[in-house]
Design an enzyme around this catalytic site. Structure first.
Site, mmCIF file in Angstrom:
data_model
loop_
_atom_site.group_PDB
_atom_site.id
_atom_site.type_symbol
_atom_site.label_atom_id
_atom_site.label_comp_id
_atom_site.label_asym_id
_atom_site.label_seq_id
_atom_site.Cartn_x
_atom_site.Cartn_y
_atom_site.Cartn_z
ATOM 1 N N CYS A 122 0.855 -1.182 0.000
ATOM 2 C CA CYS A 122 0.000 0.000 0.000
ATOM 3 C C CYS A 122 0.893 1.233 0.000
ATOM 4 O O CYS A 122 2.003 1.205 0.533
ATOM 5 C CB CYS A 122 -0.941 0.096 1.187
ATOM 6 S SG CYS A 122 -2.111 -1.256 1.304
ATOM 7 N N ARG A 125 3.738 -0.288 -5.081
ATOM 8 C CA ARG A 125 3.412 -0.792 -3.741
ATOM 9 C C ARG A 125 2.078 -1.541 -3.697
ATOM 10 O O ARG A 125 1.703 -2.082 -2.668
ATOM 11 C CB ARG A 125 3.388 0.359 -2.732
ATOM 12 C CG ARG A 125 4.690 1.134 -2.667
ATOM 13 C CD ARG A 125 4.582 2.286 -1.713
ATOM 14 N NE ARG A 125 4.560 1.864 -0.339
ATOM 15 C CZ ARG A 125 5.637 1.682 0.411
ATOM 16 N NH1 ARG A 125 6.824 1.931 -0.089
ATOM 17 N NH2 ARG A 125 5.531 1.294 1.652
ATOM 18 N N TRP A 140 -2.681 -2.725 -1.654
ATOM 19 C CA TRP A 140 -2.350 -4.141 -1.844
ATOM 20 C C TRP A 140 -3.130 -4.857 -0.750
ATOM 21 O O TRP A 140 -2.845 -4.709 0.440
ATOM 22 C CB TRP A 140 -0.849 -4.375 -1.688
ATOM 23 C CG TRP A 140 -0.443 -5.769 -2.078
ATOM 24 C CD1 TRP A 140 -0.134 -6.211 -3.325
ATOM 25 C CD2 TRP A 140 -0.287 -6.901 -1.216
ATOM 26 N NE1 TRP A 140 0.198 -7.548 -3.292
ATOM 27 C CE2 TRP A 140 0.113 -8.000 -2.016
ATOM 28 C CE3 TRP A 140 -0.462 -7.103 0.161
ATOM 29 C CZ2 TRP A 140 0.342 -9.269 -1.486
ATOM 30 C CZ3 TRP A 140 -0.234 -8.367 0.687
ATOM 31 C CH2 TRP A 140 0.166 -9.436 -0.141
ATOM 32 N N ASN A 195 -1.293 2.535 5.548
ATOM 33 C CA ASN A 195 -0.392 1.492 5.060
ATOM 34 C C ASN A 195 0.074 0.707 6.283
ATOM 35 O O ASN A 195 0.558 1.306 7.238
ATOM 36 C CB ASN A 195 0.813 2.116 4.344
ATOM 37 C CG ASN A 195 1.901 1.098 4.059
ATOM 38 O OD1 ASN A 195 1.609 -0.070 3.810
ATOM 39 N ND2 ASN A 195 3.146 1.536 4.097
ATOM 40 N N GLY A 196 -0.066 -0.616 6.239
ATOM 41 C CA GLY A 196 0.361 -1.435 7.375
ATOM 42 C C GLY A 196 -0.740 -2.396 7.780
ATOM 43 O O GLY A 196 -1.714 -2.597 7.041
ATOM 44 N N GLU A 231 16.847 -17.733 -9.764
ATOM 45 C CA GLU A 231 16.472 -16.358 -10.073
ATOM 46 C C GLU A 231 15.809 -16.266 -11.454
ATOM 47 O O GLU A 231 14.827 -15.552 -11.641
ATOM 48 C CB GLU A 231 17.713 -15.449 -9.978
ATOM 49 C CG GLU A 231 17.495 -14.003 -10.355
ATOM 50 C CD GLU A 231 16.420 -13.277 -9.558
ATOM 51 O OE1 GLU A 231 15.950 -13.805 -8.533
ATOM 52 O OE2 GLU A 231 16.014 -12.188 -9.994
ATOM 53 N N LYS A 239 12.041 -14.915 -12.122
ATOM 54 C CA LYS A 239 11.719 -13.815 -13.051
ATOM 55 C C LYS A 239 10.608 -14.234 -13.994
ATOM 56 O O LYS A 239 9.656 -13.508 -14.215
ATOM 57 C CB LYS A 239 12.935 -13.408 -13.884
ATOM 58 C CG LYS A 239 13.984 -12.519 -13.301
ATOM 59 C CD LYS A 239 13.571 -11.150 -12.853
ATOM 60 C CE LYS A 239 12.922 -11.174 -11.514
ATOM 61 N NZ LYS A 239 13.715 -11.030 -10.338
ATOM 62 N N GLU A 279 7.132 -14.714 -12.181
ATOM 63 C CA GLU A 279 6.450 -13.551 -11.596
ATOM 64 C C GLU A 279 5.921 -12.586 -12.646
ATOM 65 O O GLU A 279 4.929 -11.913 -12.401
ATOM 66 C CB GLU A 279 7.318 -12.832 -10.551
ATOM 67 C CG GLU A 279 8.426 -11.986 -11.074
ATOM 68 C CD GLU A 279 9.197 -11.277 -9.964
ATOM 69 O OE1 GLU A 279 8.582 -10.786 -9.016
ATOM 70 O OE2 GLU A 279 10.443 -11.220 -10.072
ATOM 71 N N HIS A 285 16.260 -37.638 -9.782
ATOM 72 C CA HIS A 285 15.679 -38.150 -8.528
ATOM 73 C C HIS A 285 14.196 -37.777 -8.419
ATOM 74 O O HIS A 285 13.638 -37.774 -7.329
ATOM 75 C CB HIS A 285 16.472 -37.624 -7.337
ATOM 76 C CG HIS A 285 17.899 -38.084 -7.362
ATOM 77 N ND1 HIS A 285 18.262 -39.373 -7.057
ATOM 78 C CD2 HIS A 285 19.034 -37.445 -7.711
ATOM 79 C CE1 HIS A 285 19.577 -39.503 -7.190
ATOM 80 N NE2 HIS A 285 20.070 -38.352 -7.596
ATOM 81 N N LYS A 310 6.036 -4.328 -4.700
ATOM 82 C CA LYS A 310 7.502 -4.289 -4.651
ATOM 83 C C LYS A 310 8.031 -4.326 -3.222
ATOM 84 O O LYS A 310 9.022 -4.971 -2.937
ATOM 85 C CB LYS A 310 8.020 -3.056 -5.374
ATOM 86 C CG LYS A 310 9.535 -3.087 -5.494
ATOM 87 C CD LYS A 310 10.004 -2.525 -6.799
ATOM 88 C CE LYS A 310 11.490 -2.726 -7.004
ATOM 89 N NZ LYS A 310 11.803 -4.080 -7.493
HETATM 90 O O1 M6R Z 1 13.158 -5.383 -1.235
HETATM 91 P P1 M6R Z 1 13.626 -6.801 -0.997
HETATM 92 O O2 M6R Z 1 14.881 -7.106 -1.719
HETATM 93 O O3 M6R Z 1 13.704 -7.148 0.446
HETATM 94 O O4 M6R Z 1 12.493 -7.689 -1.640
HETATM 95 C C1 M6R Z 1 12.527 -9.078 -1.545
HETATM 96 C C2 M6R Z 1 11.544 -9.714 -2.486
HETATM 97 O O5 M6R Z 1 10.238 -9.330 -2.172
HETATM 98 C C3 M6R Z 1 11.821 -9.349 -3.937
HETATM 99 O O6 M6R Z 1 13.123 -9.678 -4.306
HETATM 100 C C4 M6R Z 1 10.843 -10.067 -4.872
HETATM 101 O O7 M6R Z 1 11.085 -11.434 -4.851
HETATM 102 C C5 M6R Z 1 10.934 -9.501 -6.280
HETATM 103 N N1 M6R Z 1 9.615 -9.273 -6.798
HETATM 104 C C6 M6R Z 1 11.611 -10.402 -7.225
HETATM 105 O O8 M6R Z 1 11.655 -9.880 -8.510
#
Ligand code: M6R
Length: 609
Positions: free
Chosen positions: A2, A27, A75, A101-102, A482, A486, A489, A505, A604
């Site tokens: 948020c 956010r 969010w 927010n929170g 990673e 990517k 997501e 396995h 984010k």
């Molecule tokens: O801000 P942070 O690095 O702590 O965030 C961690 C994860 O939320 C962040 O890396 C998330 O996995 C991304 N969306 C990946 O692209």
């Protein structure tokens, strides 16, 4: 998660808030809303979904006579993404409006108490309890400041609020506890927001609000208080960022722009941490004092930052013989902790606001560990948990998918590993070689990025598949984790990463002609031939093979698509495989028509545990 924003001043309030919320959209984007206090009424507008839906509603709104307003981008945590759950929420008399927010953790008990007192709830949110609490206290005190001070004493959890009262014009109260909030001071009014980007261009000075503090914003001035009502003196600092630094430039998406920024960020990091090209200086940290006596390292992080930590484990252990444990912060919190005073805990967080990582570091602090934080936001909440900071210097990352912050994390972690080896007196020829090889990486990364067209063509061949397998070994396992993250997501394709040796396995049962497999193979790595065998096993089962291969002499008879990357040593290879996998994910998502910068269900900054 948020984002909140508030503005009191003589610019067009609606436009300032819309611009501010747009820059906070990373956010959350489940719903949005705004409230405007005018001469005789408070107008509230709310819409489900993306900010554009609110923008359309506001086209017909007459807010010209209003000089103050608050806005929210949501969010969803408590309650679905419906209009009734969208903020701002209002008091029963309609005079108080509030954005939040929170998470108010004790909201259920408060709700029952307020319901018993006659308050009638309109939403499923935790936030509504706050607005009614303030309304109840206002009835006693007839002052918004006093009502807020009284109300926050009842609240547990995390909250950043912006609050207005119809009968107290020219006033926004901004409250902070465990959720970020920054106040902006400008010539044409004052502003508050969850994050700096919302303020750029509107104000020229800023003040970070701390936990258990609130600010009272008027058009001409701002005053600060603690939760007991004591006045606080704050010295504003200049806001140095320009609007250009948060624009997409000529790129179609922030993600693409941020991918292409990576070579320059590498250069920036190398000159920041190794100004003379020889000696590593860890941001002024007394490395001998901090690192000499450590016996173990724990890395705590989430998502992409966790993947960077996993890659670093390989290098740190190899160069220093110090054992490294990498834990997802969300798991660390609930596990038996082996952390002690001889442990160095590395917290990694791009945003510096990830709740799980912050909580994990607070717990590590209780075990007397030393805490070193890698973050891209030196102004973020995580900094308060740290003994020292290693900045990532990647510039503001807007796209929800982390790209440039990942490679920045890798570089800083490599430099940390080299420095640790030096401090412990175990640095050798290999350490030296890697240290100097890093300087070749920006140009090599540019080479990789210049092959984007070819990667786009490969992406077109695979965009219609609904599942993917990624395989790698050693440090490349962290790399494929990673890559798979990517892809899933931003494209919503089911992508899973496996250690290549583990394939037989179990996961090999997944392989058939409908399963593309992405494999990383690095020349001279001890497992090159083994991964070739793993790929043969996939081919024998009709899987489609995409190989990222760093050996220019490799004669391809195996891969359906071969993506050559420059010659690089295994340890540093994630810096070259990452941009390839980022671009593959980007172009596949684009072909599928996904909202690349704002994938569904994500935010984010994950500020809730
Ligand atoms: O801000 P942070 O690095 O702590 O965030 C961690 C994860 O939320 C962040 O890396 C998330 O996995 C991304 N969306 C990946 O692209």
């Amino acid at each position: 998660m948020c984002g909140i924003v508030g503005y009191v001043g003589n610019n067009a309030v609606k436009d300032v808030l819309l611009e501010g919320l747009q820059r906070l959209e990373y956010r959350g984007y489940d719903s949005s809303g705004m409230a405007f206090v005018g001469a005789h009424q408070t107008q509230v507008y709310r819409a489900c979904g993306k900010l554009d839906n609110l923008r359309k509603i506001l086209e017909n709104a007459h807010t010209e006579s209003s000089f103050q307003g608050i806005g929210h981008i949501r969010w969803a945590t408590h309650g679905a993404a419906t209009e009734s759950n969208a903020h701002p929420h209002r008091s029963t008399d309609g005079k108080i409006s509030l954005v939040h927010n929170g998470i108010i953790e004790n909201y259920q008990a408060l709700k029952e108490e307020l319901q018993a007192q006659g308050f009638c709830f309109q939403s499923q949110t935790d936030t509504e309890t706050a607005v009614y609490l303030i309304e109840r206290e206002y009835q006693k005190y007839q002052s918004l400041e006093k009502a807020v001070i009284a109300a926050v004493q009842y609240l547990k959890g995390a909250f950043a609020f912006c609050i207005m009262h119809q009968d107290e014009p020219d006033k926004i109260i901004a409250v902070r506890k465990n959720a970020p909030l920054v106040i902006g001071l400008g010539k044409n009014g004052n502003m508050v927001a969850s994050d700096i980007p919302a303020l750029i261009g509107f104000v020229d000075r800023i003040v970070y609000l701390q936990d258990n503090e609130f600010a009272v914003l008027h058009q001409k001035d701002v005053s600060f208080y603690d939760f007991d009502g004591h006045s606080l003196l704050k010295s504003p600092e200049p806001l140095a960022l320009e609007a250009e630094q948060i624009s997409k430039g000529h790129y179609a998406h922030y993600m693409l722009k941020e991918i292409h920024e990576q070579p320059d960020i590498l250069r920036r990091l190398l000159s920041f941490y190794m100004p003379d090209g020889q000696n590593i200086c860890l941001n002024g940290i007394d490395a001998k004092k901090m690192l000499r006596n450590i016996e173990q390292i724990e890395i705590v992080a989430c998502g992409t930052s966790y993947n960077a930590g996993l890659a670093a484990k390989n290098v740190i252990e190899k160069l220093t013989d110090i054992p490294v444990r990498v834990e997802a912060a969300s798991e660390y919190i609930y596990q038996k902790q082996l952390t002690n005073a001889q442990t160095l805990v590395l917290g990694i967080s791009q945003s510096g606001e990830t709740a799980d990582t912050i909580t994990a570091l607070k717990q590590a602090r209780l075990k007397n560990a030393q805490i070193l934080v890698l973050t891209n936001r030196e102004d973020s909440s995580i900094v308060q948990c740290a003994d020292a900071i290693l900045p990532l210097k990647a510039g503001i990352e807007v796209s929800v998918a982390a790209t440039k912050s990942y490679t920045a994390q890798l570089v800083v972690l490599y430099l940390f590993a080299f420095k640790l080896a030096e401090v412990l007196g175990v640095a050798n020829a290999e350490t030296n070689y890697l240290k100097h090889a890093l300087f070749e990486l920006p140009v090599q990364m540019e080479q990789v990025l210049s092959a984007e067209k070819a990667l786009e063509e490969v992406s077109a061949l695979y965009a219609s598949y609904s599942d993917f397998v990624f395989i790698g070994r050693g440090i490349s396992y962290a790399g494929v984790l990673e890559g798979a993250l990517k892809l899933k997501e931003i494209s919503y394709i089911n992508a899973n990463a496996y250690m290549a040796g583990e394939l037989k396995h179990g996961p090999i049962a997944l392989i058939d002609e409908n399963m593309p497999c992405v494999a990383i193979l690095i020349k001279n790595s001890s497992t090159f031939d083994k991964i070739i065998s793993n790929c043969e096993e996939i081919k024998a089962r009709h899987g489609k093979l995409i190989g990222l291969v760093s050996d220019e002499t490799y004669q391809n008879k195996l891969f359906d698509n071969l993506i050559r990357i420059p010659n690089v040593c295994e340890e540093l290879s994630p810096l070259l495989t990452a941009p390839v996998l980022q671009l593959l994910a980007y172009h596949i998502a684009l072909k599928l028509g996904r909202e690349v910068d704002k994938p569904r269900n994500l935010a984010k900054s994950v500020t809730v545990e």
